[in-house]
Write a protein that holds these residues in place. Structure first.
Motif, PDB file in Angstrom:
ATOM      1  N   ASN A  25       0.903  -1.255   0.133  1.00  0.00           N
ATOM      2  CA  ASN A  25      -0.108   0.036  -0.084  1.00  0.00           C
ATOM      3  C   ASN A  25       0.840   1.349  -0.123  1.00  0.00           C
ATOM      4  OD1 ASN A  25      -1.492   2.120   1.746  1.00  0.00           O
ATOM      5  ND2 ASN A  25      -2.877   1.156   0.372  1.00  0.00           N
ATOM      6  N   GLY A  26       0.833   1.747  -1.085  1.00  0.00           N
ATOM      7  CA  GLY A  26       1.722   3.062  -1.117  1.00  0.00           C
ATOM      8  C   GLY A  26       1.472   4.319  -0.387  1.00  0.00           C
ATOM      9  N   THR A  27      -0.009   4.586  -0.027  1.00  0.00           N
ATOM     10  CA  THR A  27      -0.324   5.614   0.802  1.00  0.00           C
ATOM     11  C   THR A  27       0.420   5.326   2.258  1.00  0.00           C
ATOM     12  OG1 THR A  27      -2.201   5.792  -0.440  1.00  0.00           O
ATOM     13  CG2 THR A  27      -2.096   7.041   1.734  1.00  0.00           C
ATOM     14  N   SER A  28       0.358   4.257   2.689  1.00  0.00           N
ATOM     15  CA  SER A  28       0.622   4.121   4.210  1.00  0.00           C
ATOM     16  C   SER A  28       2.011   4.162   4.080  1.00  0.00           C
ATOM     17  CB  SER A  28       0.099   2.758   4.839  1.00  0.00           C
ATOM     18  OG  SER A  28       0.331   1.760   3.988  1.00  0.00           O
ATOM     19  N   ASN A  29       2.761   3.507   3.008  1.00  0.00           N
ATOM     20  CA  ASN A  29       4.195   3.415   3.049  1.00  0.00           C
ATOM     21  C   ASN A  29       4.714   4.850   3.129  1.00  0.00           C
ATOM     22  OD1 ASN A  29       6.456   1.629   3.363  1.00  0.00           O
ATOM     23  ND2 ASN A  29       6.986   2.711   1.119  1.00  0.00           N
ATOM     24  N   TYR A  30       3.842   5.981   2.200  1.00  0.00           N
ATOM     25  CA  TYR A  30       4.520   7.142   2.095  1.00  0.00           C
ATOM     26  C   TYR A  30       4.411   8.141   3.501  1.00  0.00           C
ATOM     27  CZ  TYR A  30       3.832  12.216   1.143  1.00  0.00           C
ATOM     28  OH  TYR A  30       4.130  13.429   1.120  1.00  0.00           O
ATOM     29  N   ILE A  31       3.153   7.745   4.055  1.00  0.00           N
ATOM     30  CA  ILE A  31       2.781   8.239   5.302  1.00  0.00           C
ATOM     31  C   ILE A  31       3.944   7.886   6.327  1.00  0.00           C
ATOM     32  CG2 ILE A  31       1.485   8.401   7.461  1.00  0.00           C
ATOM     33  CD1 ILE A  31      -1.008   8.235   5.465  1.00  0.00           C
ATOM     34  N   LEU A  32       4.456   6.469   6.260  1.00  0.00           N
ATOM     35  CA  LEU A  32       5.169   6.057   7.531  1.00  0.00           C
ATOM     36  C   LEU A  32       6.729   6.596   7.190  1.00  0.00           C
ATOM     37  CD1 LEU A  32       4.296   2.089   8.102  1.00  0.00           C
ATOM     38  CD2 LEU A  32       3.845   4.117   9.676  1.00  0.00           C
ATOM     39  N   THR A  33       7.341   6.553   5.751  1.00  0.00           N
ATOM     40  CA  THR A  33       8.419   7.086   5.526  1.00  0.00           C
ATOM     41  C   THR A  33       8.677   8.486   5.902  1.00  0.00           C
ATOM     42  OG1 THR A  33       8.008   7.050   3.162  1.00  0.00           O
ATOM     43  CG2 THR A  33       8.984   5.152   3.874  1.00  0.00           C
ATOM     44  N   GLU A  34       7.452   9.303   5.465  1.00  0.00           N
ATOM     45  CA  GLU A  34       7.651  10.760   5.692  1.00  0.00           C
ATOM     46  C   GLU A  34       7.593  10.974   7.245  1.00  0.00           C
ATOM     47  OE1 GLU A  34       7.783  13.619   3.575  1.00  0.00           O
ATOM     48  OE2 GLU A  34       8.734  11.823   2.540  1.00  0.00           O
ATOM     49  N   MET A  35       6.944  10.413   7.957  1.00  0.00           N
ATOM     50  CA  MET A  35       7.135  10.511   9.592  1.00  0.00           C
ATOM     51  C   MET A  35       8.458  10.022  10.060  1.00  0.00           C
ATOM     52  SD  MET A  35       3.764   8.215  10.691  1.00  0.00           S
ATOM     53  CE  MET A  35       4.037   8.288  12.567  1.00  0.00           C
ATOM     54  N   GLU A  36       8.994   9.057   9.334  1.00  0.00           N
ATOM     55  CA  GLU A  36      10.548   8.662   9.628  1.00  0.00           C
ATOM     56  C   GLU A  36      11.488   9.758   9.272  1.00  0.00           C
ATOM     57  OE1 GLU A  36      11.721   5.052   7.687  1.00  0.00           O
ATOM     58  OE2 GLU A  36      13.225   4.674   9.484  1.00  0.00           O
ATOM     59  N   ARG A  37      11.092  10.198   8.037  1.00  0.00           N
ATOM     60  CA  ARG A  37      12.283  11.226   7.714  1.00  0.00           C
ATOM     61  C   ARG A  37      12.201  12.579   8.381  1.00  0.00           C
ATOM     62  NH1 ARG A  37      12.541  15.181   3.413  1.00  0.00           N
ATOM     63  NH2 ARG A  37      10.202  15.050   2.958  1.00  0.00           N
ATOM     64  N   ARG A  38      10.935  13.195   8.525  1.00  0.00           N
ATOM     65  CA  ARG A  38      10.621  14.371   9.461  1.00  0.00           C
ATOM     66  C   ARG A  38      10.434  14.515  10.711  1.00  0.00           C
ATOM     67  NH1 ARG A  38       6.343  16.005   4.592  1.00  0.00           N
ATOM     68  NH2 ARG A  38       5.191  15.731   6.438  1.00  0.00           N
ATOM     69  N   GLY A  39      10.027  13.250  11.075  1.00  0.00           N
ATOM     70  CA  GLY A  39       9.562  13.226  12.726  1.00  0.00           C
ATOM     71  C   GLY A  39       8.345  13.876  12.978  1.00  0.00           C
ATOM     72  N   ASP A  40       7.323  14.068  12.046  1.00  0.00           N
ATOM     73  CA  ASP A  40       5.964  14.447  12.302  1.00  0.00           C
ATOM     74  C   ASP A  40       5.011  13.403  12.488  1.00  0.00           C
ATOM     75  OD1 ASP A  40       7.084  16.899  11.384  1.00  0.00           O
ATOM     76  OD2 ASP A  40       6.150  16.886   9.391  1.00  0.00           O
ATOM     77  N   SER A  41       4.214  13.689  13.064  1.00  0.00           N
ATOM     78  CA  SER A  41       2.902  12.853  13.556  1.00  0.00           C
ATOM     79  C   SER A  41       2.214  12.305  12.505  1.00  0.00           C
ATOM     80  CB  SER A  41       1.961  13.564  14.661  1.00  0.00           C
ATOM     81  OG  SER A  41       1.235  14.618  13.562  1.00  0.00           O
TER      82      SER A  41
END
Ligand SMILES: NC(=O)c1ccc[n+]([C@@H]2O[C@H](COP(=O)([O-])OP(=O)(O)OC[C@H]3O[C@@H](n4cnc5c(N)ncnc54)[C@H](OP(=O)(O)O)[C@@H]3O)[C@@H](O)[C@H]2O)c1
Length: 434
Positions: free
Chosen positions: A160-176
């Motif tokens: 699932n690309g959407t959840s992978n995008y969300i997780l990897t952006e949380m990881e990269r930026r430290g956002d919620s």
């Protein structure tokens, strides 16, 4: 040789991408096939208002799908609408009229695909659905043909690309989670109702289709344990990194002595593993074969053109079979031939686990949690606490040795009743390295 004629129902993202490729790549397609693929009918309810620059001038344009499935000038129907109601009617009617079907519909195929295939066999037509899983990655072709000589032991994927995008952006930026989801919605990466993506249901449909293909079983989404990513925090990534891991929504199908263990859930995976490098909206599937060992497939999981390539390639394969009159079609649902491994509960799985707590700090907390773990025969591995300036919402992590999921769930349930916990513990399996 005579052209094969295609009717396209659904002219949205995938439909428009498919038409663009059929139009702009028509010479190469004809060269590869030895005959042309010609669009002779297109349908969407709002067809009158659409720009149909990629549709041949003499093709029928209609707002009623029945015109397409009944059209004697259509050999293959591409169902690119989605959902279960109307799409099922369209596919059934096309098959009843002796037309082969190409679809991108994971939801319908995961739930009703085996039954649809049975009807296709009776009618002597074909059913192809490469685009239903992992968009542009030709994973159906791989499992159905490319490595069909192997005996699959396990599949692990990011589907699932959407959840992978969300997780990897949380990881990269430290956002919620909430902030990244809002941004993904504003950018059009996530739907207004994100449940199918972030709660794991979209990935579960895809895993059901892949596991059926890989293991030759009739598998439905309800056979698969599902848990979404809503509880993951940026801090979980900090702790995961301390442990040399990252977090992804992992789709897993494993052959064990007891049966097939199937799950879609957030899990810690070692940073060194190839799946950990899958970032943003990309998809990937790792397949472990008993003889051929590891193979890995990576690419765009969605989008009009990558998904359109999968649809057009299916159209080409089906058209070849129509022209060559091949009776030997390969079932996308191999259940009727194997049936060795039934799905079993994820509770039978044994893994090390990551347990994350949020507590009101007070003496004796660790001892109390360790006591519960010991009572379930769960061996404690490590306790981690990153610096934190609050005492009344203190996060920390306990990792435990490889233990049965059933025991971990019982421990978590017992822990959830403790008054110092601010929320039930978050338990994530730690997947072994590939
Ligand atoms: N988007 C992707 O990247 C992607 C990737 C892989 C698989 N898929 C799958 O591909 C399928 C299509 O997805 P999509 O993203 O292209 O959806 P979409 O953009 O919403 O397009 C759906 C199309 O179907 C038409 N439609 C809906 N009901 C209809 C009806 N009763 N009769 C005729 N036309 C009808 C809609 O137009 P009207 O409202 O005008 O009828 C629209 O043109 C779904 O099964 C999806 O899961 C999508």
């Amino acid at each position: 040789m005579k052209d094969v004629h295609v009717g396209v129902i659904g002219l949205g993202n995938v439909g428009s991408g498919t038409l663009a490729i059929l139009n702009r790549n028509s010479a190469q397609i004809a060269q590869k096939l030895g005959f042309g693929l010609k669009v002779t009918a297109v349908c969407s309810r709002s067809v009158a208002g659409l720009d149909l620059a990629d549709v041949p001038g003499d093709a029928m344009r209609t707002a009623d799908w029945r015109d397409v499935v009944a059209n004697p000038n259509v050999d293959i129907v591409a169902e690119l609408v989605g959902g279960r109601g109307a799409a099922r009617e369209m596919i059934d009617a096309a098959i009843a009229n002796g037309k082969s079907v190409v679809t991108a519909n994971k939801e319908l195929m995961a739930l009703e695909g085996a039954d649809i295939w049975d009807r296709a066999i009776v009618s002597g037509v074909n059913l192809a659905m490469e685009a239903s899983v992992a968009g542009g990655i030709p994973i159906h072709a791989v499992l159905r043909e490319g490595i069909s000589g192997d005996r699959i032991a396990a599949i692990a994927g990011i589907l699932n690309g959407t959840s992978n995008y969300i997780l990897t952006e949380m990881e990269r930026r430290g956002d919620s989670f909430e902030d990244v989801l809002k941004e993904a919605q504003a950018l059009g990466y996530a739907e207004a109702d994100p449940a199918a993506d972030v709660d794991g249901y979209d990935a579960r449909s895809k895993l059901a289709i892949l596991a059926a293909l890989a293991f030759g079983e009739r598998i439905v989404p309800d056979d698969i344990f599902v848990e979404g990513i809503r509880r993951i925090t940026a801090q979980d990534f900090d702790y995961a990194h301390q442990l040399g891991h990252t977090i992804r929504l992992v789709c897993s199908a494993q052959r064990t002595e007891k049966g097939l263990i199937l799950s879609v859930r957030p899990a810690l995976i070692p940073e060194s593993t190839i799946l950990a490098g899958v970032k943003g909206a990309y998809n990937a599937i790792w397949v472990k074969g008993e003889f051929g060992a590891d193979t890995f497939y990576y690419g765009r999981g969605a989008g009009p053109h990558p998904t359109g390539v999968a649809v057009v390639s299916d159209l080409m394969r089906v058209a070849r079979e129509i022209r060559s009159g091949s009776p030997e079609r390969v079932s996308p649902f191999a259940h009727e031939r194997l049936g060795e491994y039934q799905p079993v509960s994820v509770l039978l799985q044994k893994r090390p686990y990551y347990l994350r707590f949020r507590v009101d700090d007070r003496p004796g907390i660790i001892a109390e949690l360790a006591g519960i773990l010991a009572s379930k025969q769960i061996g404690l591995e490590a306790v981690l606490q990153l610096p934190c300036d609050t005492k009344n919402d203190l996060p920390f992590v306990i990792t435990v040795e490889s233990s049965p999921e059933s025991a971990v769930r019982e421990a978590v349930e017992q822990m959830s009743k403790l008054d110092f916990l601010r929320e039930p513990p978050l338990a994530l399996p730690m997947e072994p390295p590939l």
